[in-house]
Scaffold this motif. Structure first.
Motif, mmCIF file in Angstrom:
data_model
loop_
_atom_site.group_PDB
_atom_site.id
_atom_site.type_symbol
_atom_site.label_atom_id
_atom_site.label_comp_id
_atom_site.label_asym_id
_atom_site.label_seq_id
_atom_site.Cartn_x
_atom_site.Cartn_y
_atom_site.Cartn_z
ATOM 1 N N ILE A 149 7.115 -13.724 -12.934
ATOM 2 C CA ILE A 149 7.653 -14.289 -14.175
ATOM 3 C C ILE A 149 8.279 -15.649 -13.898
ATOM 4 C CG2 ILE A 149 9.376 -14.006 -15.989
ATOM 5 C CD1 ILE A 149 8.983 -10.994 -15.756
ATOM 6 N N GLY A 150 9.055 -15.736 -12.808
ATOM 7 C CA GLY A 150 9.664 -17.014 -12.441
ATOM 8 C C GLY A 150 8.617 -18.094 -12.200
ATOM 9 N N ILE A 151 7.511 -17.741 -11.561
ATOM 10 C CA ILE A 151 6.425 -18.701 -11.327
ATOM 11 C C ILE A 151 5.803 -19.140 -12.655
ATOM 12 C CG2 ILE A 151 4.115 -18.963 -10.346
ATOM 13 C CD1 ILE A 151 5.066 -17.037 -8.099
ATOM 14 N N SER A 152 5.610 -18.191 -13.567
ATOM 15 C CA SER A 152 5.046 -18.552 -14.874
ATOM 16 C C SER A 152 5.980 -19.479 -15.641
ATOM 17 C CB SER A 152 4.744 -17.290 -15.687
ATOM 18 O OG SER A 152 5.931 -16.661 -16.153
ATOM 19 N N VAL A 153 7.292 -19.254 -15.525
ATOM 20 C CA VAL A 153 8.267 -20.158 -16.149
ATOM 21 C C VAL A 153 8.140 -21.550 -15.548
ATOM 22 C CG1 VAL A 153 10.720 -20.647 -16.443
ATOM 23 C CG2 VAL A 153 9.894 -18.308 -16.712
ATOM 24 N N ALA A 154 8.036 -21.620 -14.213
ATOM 25 C CA ALA A 154 7.920 -22.917 -13.551
ATOM 26 C C ALA A 154 6.648 -23.647 -13.978
ATOM 27 C CB ALA A 154 7.932 -22.720 -12.038
ATOM 28 N N LEU A 155 5.528 -22.947 -14.021
ATOM 29 C CA LEU A 155 4.271 -23.582 -14.414
ATOM 30 C C LEU A 155 4.294 -24.012 -15.870
ATOM 31 C CD1 LEU A 155 1.730 -21.243 -12.552
ATOM 32 C CD2 LEU A 155 2.448 -23.554 -11.905
ATOM 33 N N ASN A 156 4.942 -23.231 -16.729
ATOM 34 C CA ASN A 156 5.101 -23.641 -18.127
ATOM 35 C C ASN A 156 5.942 -24.907 -18.236
ATOM 36 O OD1 ASN A 156 3.735 -22.094 -20.145
ATOM 37 N ND2 ASN A 156 4.985 -20.318 -19.620
ATOM 38 N N ALA A 157 7.042 -24.946 -17.463
ATOM 39 C CA ALA A 157 7.928 -26.107 -17.517
ATOM 40 C C ALA A 157 7.220 -27.364 -17.007
ATOM 41 C CB ALA A 157 9.184 -25.834 -16.694
ATOM 42 N N LEU A 158 6.481 -27.233 -15.911
ATOM 43 C CA LEU A 158 5.820 -28.391 -15.311
ATOM 44 C C LEU A 158 4.666 -28.906 -16.166
ATOM 45 C CD1 LEU A 158 5.795 -27.213 -11.590
ATOM 46 C CD2 LEU A 158 7.124 -29.100 -12.553
ATOM 47 N N SER A 159 3.956 -27.992 -16.818
ATOM 48 C CA SER A 159 2.783 -28.380 -17.610
ATOM 49 C C SER A 159 3.086 -28.559 -19.085
ATOM 50 C CB SER A 159 1.687 -27.326 -17.458
ATOM 51 O OG SER A 159 2.091 -26.093 -18.045
ATOM 52 N N SER A 304 18.581 -19.175 -18.631
ATOM 53 C CA SER A 304 18.200 -18.110 -17.706
ATOM 54 C C SER A 304 16.683 -18.069 -17.629
ATOM 55 C CB SER A 304 18.734 -16.756 -18.171
ATOM 56 O OG SER A 304 18.362 -15.732 -17.274
ATOM 57 N N PRO A 305 16.109 -18.446 -16.463
ATOM 58 C CA PRO A 305 16.709 -18.873 -15.201
ATOM 59 C C PRO A 305 17.468 -20.196 -15.334
ATOM 60 C CG PRO A 305 14.414 -18.229 -14.891
ATOM 61 C CD PRO A 305 14.639 -18.356 -16.361
ATOM 62 N N ALA A 306 18.381 -20.430 -14.383
ATOM 63 C CA ALA A 306 19.355 -21.515 -14.510
ATOM 64 C C ALA A 306 18.758 -22.906 -14.340
ATOM 65 C CB ALA A 306 20.475 -21.315 -13.478
ATOM 66 N N LEU A 307 17.527 -23.018 -13.860
ATOM 67 C CA LEU A 307 16.963 -24.341 -13.596
ATOM 68 C C LEU A 307 16.725 -25.142 -14.875
ATOM 69 C CD1 LEU A 307 14.386 -23.622 -10.734
ATOM 70 C CD2 LEU A 307 16.765 -24.377 -10.571
ATOM 71 N N GLY A 308 16.758 -24.493 -16.024
ATOM 72 C CA GLY A 308 16.565 -25.204 -17.281
ATOM 73 C C GLY A 308 17.854 -25.669 -17.927
ATOM 74 N N LYS A 316 12.013 -30.079 -15.303
ATOM 75 C CA LYS A 316 10.714 -30.283 -14.664
ATOM 76 C C LYS A 316 10.863 -30.620 -13.185
ATOM 77 C CE LYS A 316 7.651 -31.497 -18.475
ATOM 78 N NZ LYS A 316 6.559 -32.392 -18.904
ATOM 79 N N VAL A 317 11.814 -31.480 -12.887
ATOM 80 C CA VAL A 317 12.050 -31.853 -11.488
ATOM 81 C C VAL A 317 12.444 -30.625 -10.674
ATOM 82 C CG1 VAL A 317 13.532 -33.166 -9.922
ATOM 83 C CG2 VAL A 317 12.679 -34.237 -12.025
ATOM 84 N N ALA A 318 13.382 -29.847 -11.210
ATOM 85 C CA ALA A 318 13.890 -28.680 -10.483
ATOM 86 C C ALA A 318 12.802 -27.631 -10.278
ATOM 87 C CB ALA A 318 15.070 -28.068 -11.236
ATOM 88 N N TYR A 319 12.029 -27.373 -11.301
ATOM 89 C CA TYR A 319 10.963 -26.378 -11.159
ATOM 90 C C TYR A 319 9.863 -26.872 -10.219
ATOM 91 C CZ TYR A 319 12.550 -22.820 -14.419
ATOM 92 O OH TYR A 319 13.253 -21.799 -15.013
#
Length: 472
Positions: A149-159, A304-308, A316-319
């Protein structure tokens, strides 16, 4: 817990301790590098399962802990308040550090123990072996699902939500299966350093960014007007919310039961305590700094997660920085869960430490099965915070609180010495305390987590395509 010559626990220990060469009476043509109580004869003909130094051990320990857990610490503080949050964090950290220390002591006394299921078998017999073994596999599988789930959040944020979220979860599952199939932790330890470094840099990037910004990021793009942090030193959470916060903290330290498996692949397990102290002190300091600073500046607007939590650009940078760490968390959890199944199936067989067809079929079958189950969980319970609260409540206490208490009593109950009376009583007190506390948290915490999942809007959205990177 007395042990007699005919005690079934001793019989189980004898069964576990036999090496492949002892059980099958085979003579290997290749030179034996190490004769291990778990893996048997380790030669050039197969993977070297005893090749992790103490620094690599510390990295693996930290990677099983820091990652998903640190991303939820600020939201815990938002639930209970800044001061209670720090106190609870230190209490849980202290208990789990003692638990992890007892794992090292028990491993040195019982070299034939590979995982927490073996420890359960020694203490409780076959029932304990099955309960702890199943719980351990479920814990890591659920945690791997949270990593997906965390990876999917990161990929959503980056893309900027460039594809359906369900597709990103599949990508995480495929990656996890491919790289978790690396055979030994020694080969993964370098990746663990990369993963720890990326997560730490990412969370501290957000921490510095919210401090420089001096105010929370707008919760939505359409929000207008200045924001001020509404952090509170003390809050008055409901019973279910407070328990959810506690079980989330347990999840932040729930990598503890994996330390058995990690210690089993150390070159010298006598350095276990040194690696443990580096791990626990480092992650506890990181948890406190990140939790305090991010919550202080963001208050209830913390993501939540806190990177946003620091706005779209920093998110985007953090993810982008954190993505390698999330990927390593995924593969490491899948690897350790699969390894516990693999060792159990092939134990006392020459196939365990040799590159035979059966070795690879069982190993790849184990990693594939765990990856598929984790994918299903990640898609069926796609809400990050609620998933880790459920894991922490249901499985965390069983594995982080119960085993160390019972292991201490198993080894020390009959070692009462009148000259060391205070030390013996303090050990009994600590063991009983963690067992009772764990029992309460299992019952009350699981009820709280399930209640929250059932009563939260959107909990039923499974295999969803919706963007999951904008939650606050």
């Amino acid at each position: 817990m007395a042990k007699s010559p005919h005690d079934p626990h001793n019989m189980l220990a004898d069964e576990i301790e036999r090496s492949p060469s002892q059980s099958e009476g085979e003579v290997l043509d290749t030179e034996v590098k190490t004769n291990d109580a778990v893996f048997g004869n380790i030669t050039d003909d197969g993977p070297n399962y005893r090749n992790v130094g103490w620094l690599g051990t510390a990295a693996l320990m930290m990677k099983t802990q820091i990652g998903l857990g640190v991303l939820s610490i600020p939201s815990v503080f938002d639930t209970v308040g800044l001061i209670p949050g720090v106190i609870l964090l230190l209490v849980i950290g202290t208990i789990t550090t003692w638990s992890a220390y007892m794992i090292g002591v028990f491993k040195l006394r019982h070299r034939q123990v590979y995982g927490i299921d073996d420890a359960g078998g020694l203490v409780f017999g076959r029932v304990g072996r099955e309960v702890f073994g199943i719980s351990f596999t479920l814990l890591l599988t659920f945690a791997a699902a949270a990593a997906m789930i965390g990876i999917s959040v990161a990929l959503n944020a980056l893309s900027t939500h460039g594809a359906c979220t369900a597709v990103f979860v599949v990508v995480a599952a495929v990656f996890g299966f491919a790289f978790s199939s690396i055979q030994t932790l020694g080969r993964i330890s370098a990746l663990a350093w990369i993963g720890v470094t990326s997560i730490v840099i990412a969370v501290f990037t957000v921490t510095v960014a919210v401090g420089v910004r001096g105010e929370p990021a707008p919760p939505t793009k359409s929000f207008e007007g200045p924001l001020e942090s509404n952090y509170k030193l003390f809050k008055n959470p409901s019973f279910t919310d407070a328990l959810g916060a506690i079980t989330t903290l347990i999840f932040a330290y729930a990598g503890t039961p994996t330390f058995f498996s990690i210690a089993s692949e150390m070159k010298d397990p006598k350095h276990y305590t040194k690696a443990l102290m580096v791990c626990q002190s480092g992650i506890t300091l990181a948890y406190i700094v990140v939790g305090v600073v991010v919550y202080y500046y963001c208050g209830s607007y913390v993501a939540s997660p806190a990177l946003g939590s620091a706005g779209p650009l920093i998110k985007k940078v953090a993810y982008g920085i954190a993505l390698p760490g999330l990927l390593v968390t995924d593969l490491l959890l899948l690897h350790i869960a699969a390894k516990s199944i693999f060792v159990r199936i092939l134990r006392n067989s020459r196939h365990l430490a040799s590159n035979t067809v059966k070795h690879w079929v069982v190993w790849l079958g184990s990693t594939f099965a765990i990856a598929v189950v984790a994918y299903i969980i990640a898609s069926a319970i796609p809400i990050f915070g609620q998933l880790i609260a459920l894991i922490g409540a249901l499985l965390g206490p069983i594995l982080c609180f119960y085993p160390p208490g019972f292991m201490w009593m198993y080894d020390n109950w009959k070692r009462y010495d009148g000259q060391k009376q205070s030390r013996w009583y303090s050990g009994v007190t600590a063991s009983v305390f963690v067992i009772v506390t764990g029992t309460f948290l299992i019952v009350a915490g699981t009820y709280s987590a399930i209640y929250t999942i059932v009563n939260t809007p959107g909990s039923s959205q499974v295999w969803s395509c919706a963007d999951n990177s904008n939650s606050t």
